[in-house]
Write an enzyme that holds these catalytic residues in place. Structure first.
Site, PDB file in Angstrom:
ATOM      1  N   HIS A  12     -14.536   6.200   5.463  1.00 13.59           N
ATOM      2  CA  HIS A  12     -14.989   7.515   5.928  1.00 13.59           C
ATOM      3  C   HIS A  12     -13.886   8.197   6.748  1.00 13.59           C
ATOM      4  O   HIS A  12     -13.745   7.915   7.931  1.00 13.59           O
ATOM      5  CB  HIS A  12     -16.229   7.361   6.808  1.00 13.59           C
ATOM      6  CG  HIS A  12     -17.442   7.016   6.026  1.00 13.59           C
ATOM      7  ND1 HIS A  12     -18.306   7.969   5.528  1.00 13.59           N
ATOM      8  CD2 HIS A  12     -17.936   5.820   5.631  1.00 13.59           C
ATOM      9  CE1 HIS A  12     -19.276   7.373   4.860  1.00 13.59           C
ATOM     10  NE2 HIS A  12     -19.077   6.070   4.903  1.00 13.59           N
TER      11      HIS A  12
ATOM     12  N   GLY B 140     -23.316   8.653   1.344  1.00 16.03           N
ATOM     13  CA  GLY B 140     -24.781   8.650   1.362  1.00 16.03           C
ATOM     14  C   GLY B 140     -25.275   7.221   1.424  1.00 16.03           C
ATOM     15  O   GLY B 140     -24.515   6.283   1.187  1.00 16.03           O
TER      16      GLY B 140
ATOM     17  N   LYS C 203     -22.725  17.907  20.092  1.00 16.81           N
ATOM     18  CA  LYS C 203     -22.883  17.645  21.527  1.00 16.81           C
ATOM     19  C   LYS C 203     -21.676  18.084  22.356  1.00 16.81           C
ATOM     20  O   LYS C 203     -21.823  18.740  23.381  1.00 16.81           O
ATOM     21  CB  LYS C 203     -23.142  16.145  21.702  1.00 16.81           C
ATOM     22  CG  LYS C 203     -23.439  15.700  23.096  1.00 16.81           C
ATOM     23  CD  LYS C 203     -24.729  16.256  23.628  1.00 16.81           C
ATOM     24  CE  LYS C 203     -25.914  15.485  23.173  1.00 16.81           C
ATOM     25  NZ  LYS C 203     -27.188  16.027  23.646  1.00 16.81           N
TER      26      LYS C 203
ATOM     27  N   CYS D 100     -16.900   7.452   0.075  1.00 17.55           N
ATOM     28  CA  CYS D 100     -17.884   6.365   0.089  1.00 17.55           C
ATOM     29  C   CYS D 100     -18.807   6.457  -1.134  1.00 17.55           C
ATOM     30  O   CYS D 100     -18.371   6.177  -2.246  1.00 17.55           O
ATOM     31  CB  CYS D 100     -18.649   6.376   1.410  1.00 17.55           C
ATOM     32  SG  CYS D 100     -19.655   4.891   1.620  1.00 17.55           S
ATOM     33  N   TYR D 101     -20.057   6.891  -0.965  1.00 19.18           N
ATOM     34  CA  TYR D 101     -20.944   7.022  -2.124  1.00 19.18           C
ATOM     35  C   TYR D 101     -20.318   7.957  -3.166  1.00 19.18           C
ATOM     36  O   TYR D 101     -20.411   7.710  -4.373  1.00 19.18           O
ATOM     37  CB  TYR D 101     -22.308   7.553  -1.661  1.00 19.18           C
ATOM     38  CG  TYR D 101     -23.306   7.722  -2.774  1.00 19.18           C
ATOM     39  CD1 TYR D 101     -23.991   6.635  -3.290  1.00 19.18           C
ATOM     40  CD2 TYR D 101     -23.552   8.984  -3.331  1.00 19.18           C
ATOM     41  CE1 TYR D 101     -24.912   6.796  -4.328  1.00 19.18           C
ATOM     42  CE2 TYR D 101     -24.466   9.154  -4.361  1.00 19.18           C
ATOM     43  CZ  TYR D 101     -25.137   8.052  -4.855  1.00 19.18           C
ATOM     44  OH  TYR D 101     -26.032   8.214  -5.872  1.00 19.18           O
TER      45      TYR D 101
ATOM     46  N   GLU E 271     -13.913  11.071   7.867  1.00 15.08           N
ATOM     47  CA  GLU E 271     -14.523  11.970   8.848  1.00 15.08           C
ATOM     48  C   GLU E 271     -15.005  11.247  10.095  1.00 15.08           C
ATOM     49  O   GLU E 271     -15.283  11.882  11.110  1.00 15.08           O
ATOM     50  CB  GLU E 271     -15.689  12.747   8.202  1.00 15.08           C
ATOM     51  CG  GLU E 271     -16.969  11.948   7.953  1.00 15.08           C
ATOM     52  CD  GLU E 271     -16.928  11.047   6.709  1.00 15.08           C
ATOM     53  OE1 GLU E 271     -15.817  10.811   6.182  1.00 15.08           O
ATOM     54  OE2 GLU E 271     -17.990  10.575   6.292  1.00 15.08           O
TER      55      GLU E 271
ATOM     56  N   ASP F 275     -28.553  19.756  26.342  1.00 19.01           N
ATOM     57  CA  ASP F 275     -28.932  20.657  25.244  1.00 19.01           C
ATOM     58  C   ASP F 275     -30.008  21.651  25.686  1.00 19.01           C
ATOM     59  O   ASP F 275     -29.858  22.863  25.536  1.00 19.01           O
ATOM     60  CB  ASP F 275     -29.454  19.872  24.033  1.00 19.01           C
ATOM     61  CG  ASP F 275     -28.453  18.857  23.526  1.00 19.01           C
ATOM     62  OD1 ASP F 275     -27.266  18.999  23.851  1.00 19.01           O
ATOM     63  OD2 ASP F 275     -28.867  17.922  22.817  1.00 19.01           O
TER      64      ASP F 275
END
Ligand code: XMP
Length: 533
Positions: free
Chosen positions: A175, A61, A389, A88-89, A177, A251
């Site tokens: 991170h 965050g 996406k 992280c946070y 991810e 999109d």
């Protein structure tokens, strides 16, 4: 919040905001593991009451643990006997709340950093001795809570990963991810499958249908996703009429095609030429959508948009004005068409970056989400709301949209309006439109093209001195922005060879008479965003 089938194993992700919270869910999805996102203050009893929760991840965050109103979590979660991973946070919060120490660094660690891994085991299992990991933090853990040991360090973070092996509580400053992190998926796999023992939904033969597919759409096949969305659109809209705004991007095009398959001519596709669109966009739209037998309405509204923007320099105000003008135009078409629904091509990352989730910090007001006025009496239907996406591009291929749409670069809703820094004029819109065309034409000829997420020109609100012919000139500089990205959350500037840059520079200054200087933007995201406004 996503809700999922209660019987399947899942990982609970506590949302501390930041752009990465949803990426964790996405990566787990790729690993075949279900997850559910909870608000960060979810009570421990809710987690323990749900027997399908096999582990908890505290997301990253944007806050500091010392910040005013810094989000916390129910510490009792650490005593449930369920493995916990703080990212992280989340990593800092575990330290801060359990007797460790976090300090605000004088300089942060942003971007790729070398991680030295201390010893084998746990979440860093099979990662080897060093890895390049993606960091985005200023605060750092400098002392561990009792019973924790350090697993890895970087130059600026002595405790870049830690563990209380007995309680199975882990923290990583980086991170896993983020697509840039080497071995990031391994870290998540080590946690979710190795440590939490979560059964993969993909390995469970009973899980074929329903809910899970609804929520985990792309983990199934694009074909099933298409079928699900068409069914959902039929059920949602029924015999009523709907309008959809098409921009020419993948999109809105995919949303249009899918909803049109569901409700046929009851869908009216509205293309608004805002005067801030790409080069020859209107012709392009006509060609593609008329061919696909879509009920297409073209509204030429350039004067209305540019008139509303006249004299406005603030990026947020420009975005808001463009958004409002859009909804005004839509409302009037919708009224005429007696539409009950507004279909939008909003995807998951749009929602994250617009500050829709509880703690995500507002980066920009995307004009197409979150800001619809209350008096707009249209119900909003967003068929692609849970997709990323690349997933939308897969669907585009699945439904046989032409490649020029399926692989088309992203174009922001506010269009060229946010690529003209400061006040927008019709003259500037034309300069930036032509400049972007030239940039695209030249890069398309190179091998780089397939790696480029976006390339465009930005017009600065200043002039500089140059020499053209034998004369002094005083004209605009153009900025080239060319970035590579996997998920729009992070990006690197493209390493374009000088020869190509030179070619572009020569063409821009030769072919656009108002331009006499070209500069290349070498900023990654973060700290920069892709767009300049
Ligand atoms: P940034 O500039 O935030 O952009 O790094 C990430 C991606 O989002 C696009 N973008 C927008 N798309 N409405 C949109 O539909 C918007 O207001 C908007 N702002 C940025 C941007 O072009 C990039 O692909």
């Amino acid at each position: 919040m996503r809700t999922q089938n209660n019987n399947m194993d899942k990982i609970a992700i506590l949302d501390f905001g930041g752009q990465y919270c949803h990426l964790i869910s996405r990566r787990l999805k790729d690993l075949g593991v279900l997850s559910e996102i909870f608000p960060s203050d979810v009570p421990a009893r809710k987690i323990s009451g749900d027997k399908s929760v096999k582990g908890v991840i505290l997301s990253g965050g944007a806050r500091s643990v010392y910040g005013k109103n810094a989000p916390k979590f129910d510490k009792a979660i650490l005593e449930l006997g369920i493995p916990v991973l703080g990212i992280c946070y989340g990593h800092q919060l575990i330290a801060h709340l359990t007797g460790g120490k976090v300090v605000s660094g004088s300089s942060g660690e942003y971007g790729l950093t070398k991680l030295d891994i201390g010893g084998p085991g746990g979440i860093l299992e099979k990662l080897g001795k060093t890895k390049k990991v993606w960091m985005n933090h200023r605060d750092t853990v400098v002392a561990m809570p009792k019973n924790f040991s350090a697993l890895a360090k970087t130059k600026h973070s002595r405790i870049a990963a830690f563990a209380d092996a007995r309680k199975k509580i882990f923290g990583v400053q980086f991170h896993p991810e983020a697509s840039h992190t080497e071995g990031g998926n391994k870290v998540l796999r080590n946690f979710a499958i190795g440590i939490c023992n979560a059964e993969r939904f993909s390995a469970n033969p009973k899980i074929k249908h329903s809910h899970i597919l609804q929520n985990m759409r792309m983990s199934a096949s694009p074909k099933l996703v298409v079928r699900n969305i068409i069914r959902e659109a039929k059920e949602t809209i029924g015999n009523r009429r709907a309008i959809v705004g098409i921009s020419g991007g993948v999109d809105s095009s995919v949303a249009t095609m899918l909803v049109s398959k569901a409700i046929g001519k009851n869908l009216i596709a509205v293309y608004v030429d805002t005067g801030l669109m790409r080069y020859k966009e209107t012709e392009f739209i006509k060609r593609i959508f008329k061919k696909a037998s879509i009920n297409l309405k073209i509204v030429m509204a350039g004067k209305q948009f540019l008139g509303a923007l006249k004299g406005i320099g603030s990026p947020e105000r420009k975005r808001k004005i463009i958004g409002k003008t859009f909804t005004d135009v839509f409302s009037s078409v919708a009224k005429k068409e007696k539409a009950a629904f507004l279909v939008q091509g909003t995807i998951y990352s749009d929602r994250i970056e617009s500050g829709i989730t509880k703690h995500s910090s507002k980066i920009k007001s995307h004009h197409n989400v979150g800001g619809l006025p209350k008096n707009l009496k249209l119900k909003v239907y967003e068929p692609l709301r849970d997709l990323y996406k690349d997933e939308v591009r897969k669907i585009a291929k699945e439904i046989k949209l032409p490649d020029e749409i399926a692989t088309r670069q992203v174009f922001p809703g506010p269009g060229l309006g946010i690529r003209i820094i400061g006040k927008v004029t019709p003259e500037k819109a034309e300069i930036v439109r032509q400049a972007s065309r030239i940039v695209e034409e030249e890069l398309k000829k190179t091998k780089l093209w397939k790696n480029i997420w976006m390339c465009f020109a930005v017009l600065l609100p200043i002039k500089s001195v140059g020499i053209q012919g034998d004369e002094r000139s005083y004209k605009y500089p153009v900025v080239l922005r060319v970035v590579e990205s996997k998920d729009a959350m992070t990006a690197n500037f493209s390493k374009i060879p000088y020869e190509v840059l030179e070619k572009i520079s020569i063409r821009l200054t030769n072919e656009i008479k108002e331009v006499n200087r070209v500069v290349y933007d070498i900023t990654n995201k973060p700290p920069g965003t892709m767009e300049w406004e």
